[in-house]
Design a protein around this motif. Structure first.
Motif, mmCIF file in Angstrom:
data_model
loop_
_atom_site.group_PDB
_atom_site.id
_atom_site.type_symbol
_atom_site.label_atom_id
_atom_site.label_comp_id
_atom_site.label_asym_id
_atom_site.label_seq_id
_atom_site.Cartn_x
_atom_site.Cartn_y
_atom_site.Cartn_z
ATOM 1 N N GLU A 1 0.819 -1.216 0.000
ATOM 2 C CA GLU A 1 0.000 0.000 0.000
ATOM 3 C C GLU A 1 0.855 1.270 0.000
ATOM 4 O O GLU A 1 0.580 2.227 0.721
ATOM 5 N N SER B 1 1.979 4.765 -1.076
ATOM 6 C CA SER B 1 1.226 5.895 -1.627
ATOM 7 C C SER B 1 2.083 7.137 -1.555
ATOM 8 O O SER B 1 2.396 7.627 -0.464
ATOM 9 N N SER C 1 1.153 10.057 -2.660
ATOM 10 C CA SER C 1 0.285 11.169 -2.258
ATOM 11 C C SER C 1 0.149 11.240 -0.742
ATOM 12 O O SER C 1 0.138 12.333 -0.158
#
Length: 274
Positions: free
Chosen positions: A44, A46, A48
Motif C-alpha cells: 500500500e 502511496s 500522495s
C-alpha cells in the motif's frame, strides 16, 4: 613404432543463440517488474499520502527541535543508555557457551552424524525467531525491565553466532585436523587443538560484530518494555514529549559511536598481536 597417446577431445557445447539469451533476459526482467508491482500494491505504498503527511512531519520536527537538555533529562537518558549497553554486553557474552557448543555440534567432523542435523535445525529456529518476539515472550514471563531483554538477546544470539561460528569452523584449513585424526585423536581433541586455535581471530571478530548489533537491538527491545533507553523513547512518544525523545535519540547516537570506536580498537589490538 609406438605412437604417443593423445587426450581425447571433448566436444565444446554450443553456445546458446543470442536470440534465446535475449528472450531469457526479457523474461527475467518482466518477472522482476511484476514482482515489484505486486509488492507495491501489497504494501500500500502511496506517494500522495507521503506528500500529505509532510505537514504533520514538519510539525513533529518543530516540536522536537531543540532537544530538551535539562540536567534531569540528560541524567535519566545517560543512565538508561548505560543499561542499554549492559543489555547488549550480557546478551553477547552470556550467549558464548551455547553458541560454541551448538557450533561444534553443527560442524562436520566435530560431532556425530546423528547430531549434526538436529543442531543445525535448532540454530535455524533460534535465528529465525526475531529477538523482539523473544523479548515479548520473556516480558510476559518475567515482567518489564532489562532482564527479559538480556534473555531475548541470548537466545537469538545463540542462533546467529552458532551459525556463523559453525561456518567458520567448516571453512578452516583441514590439514591440522586430518593430521590429528590420523594420529588417533578424538573429536574433542581435534576441535580443541586443530580447529579452534586456527579460527579464534575470526570468531572473535564475529563476536565483536554481534556485540555492535546487540547494542542496537537492545534499543529496539526497550520499545516493547525490555528496559534501557528504548523504553524512554517509547515513553516520550506516548506522552508527546518529542523534545525529550530527540534528546534520548542523540544520546543513543553517542552510545553507538562509542561502541563502534571500542570495537575498532579491540580489532586493531587483536590484529597487532596476531
Amino acid at each position: 613404432m609406438t605412437t604417443a597417446l593423445q587426450p581425447a577431445r571433448r566436444a565444446v557445447p554450443p553456445k546458446p543463440p543470442r536470440a534465446r539469451l535475449r528472450i531469457i533476459g526479457w523474461t527475467v526482467a518482466a518477472l522482476v517488474l511484476a514482482a515489484h508491482a505486486v509488492a507495491w500494491n501489497a504494501t500500500e505504498i502511496s506517494v500522495s499520502a507521503l506528500v500529505e503527511g509532510a505537514t504533520g512531519m514538519g510539525e513533529f520536527l518543530s516540536e522536537a527541535v531543540p532537544p530538551e537538555l535539562g540536567s534531569d533529562v540528560l541524567a535519566e537518558s545517560a543512565s538508561a543508555a548505560v543499561v542499554t549497553l549492559w543489555i547488549g554486553l550480557l546478551g553477547t557474552t552470556l550467549s558464548i557457551p551455547g553458541s560454541l557448543l551448538l557450533a561444534l555440534l553443527a560442524t562436520r567432523g566435530t560431532a556425530p552424524g546423528w547430531v549434526y542435523q538436529p543442531a543445525r535445525s535448532l540454530l535455524s529456529f533460534l535465528r529465525a525467531v526475531p529477538d523482539v518476539v523473544f523479548a515479548l515472550i520473556f516480558v510476559t514471563a518475567v515482567g518489564l525491565g532489562p532482564f527479559p531483554g538480556v534473555l531475548a538477546l541470548v537466545f537469538h544470539n545463540v542462533g546467529v553466532m552458532g551459525k556463523l561460528w559453525a561456518e567458520t569452523l567448516e571453512d578452516a584449513d583441514p590439514g591440522p585436523a586430518q593430521a590429528l585424526r590420523s594420529a588417533g585423536a578424538g573429536r574433542i581433541q581435534v576441535a580443541a587443538h586443530a580447529l579452534l586455535p586456527v579460527v579464534t581471530p575470526q570468531m572473535v571478530g564475529l563476536l565483536l560484530y554481534r556485540f555492535d548489533v546487540n547494542v542496537r537491538s537492545s534499543l529496539v527491545l526497550g520499545l516493547v518494555g525490555a528496559g534501557g533507553i528504548g523504553f524512554l523513547i517509547n515513553q516520550s512518544i506516548q506522552l508527546f514529549q518529542f523534545d525529550e525523545m530527540l534528546t534520548h535519540i542523540l544520546v543513543v547516537l553517542v552510545l553507538i559511536v562509542a561502541v563502534d570506536q571500542l570495537s575498532a580498537l579491540i580489532r586493531r589490538l587483536l590484529g597487532s598481536t596476531s
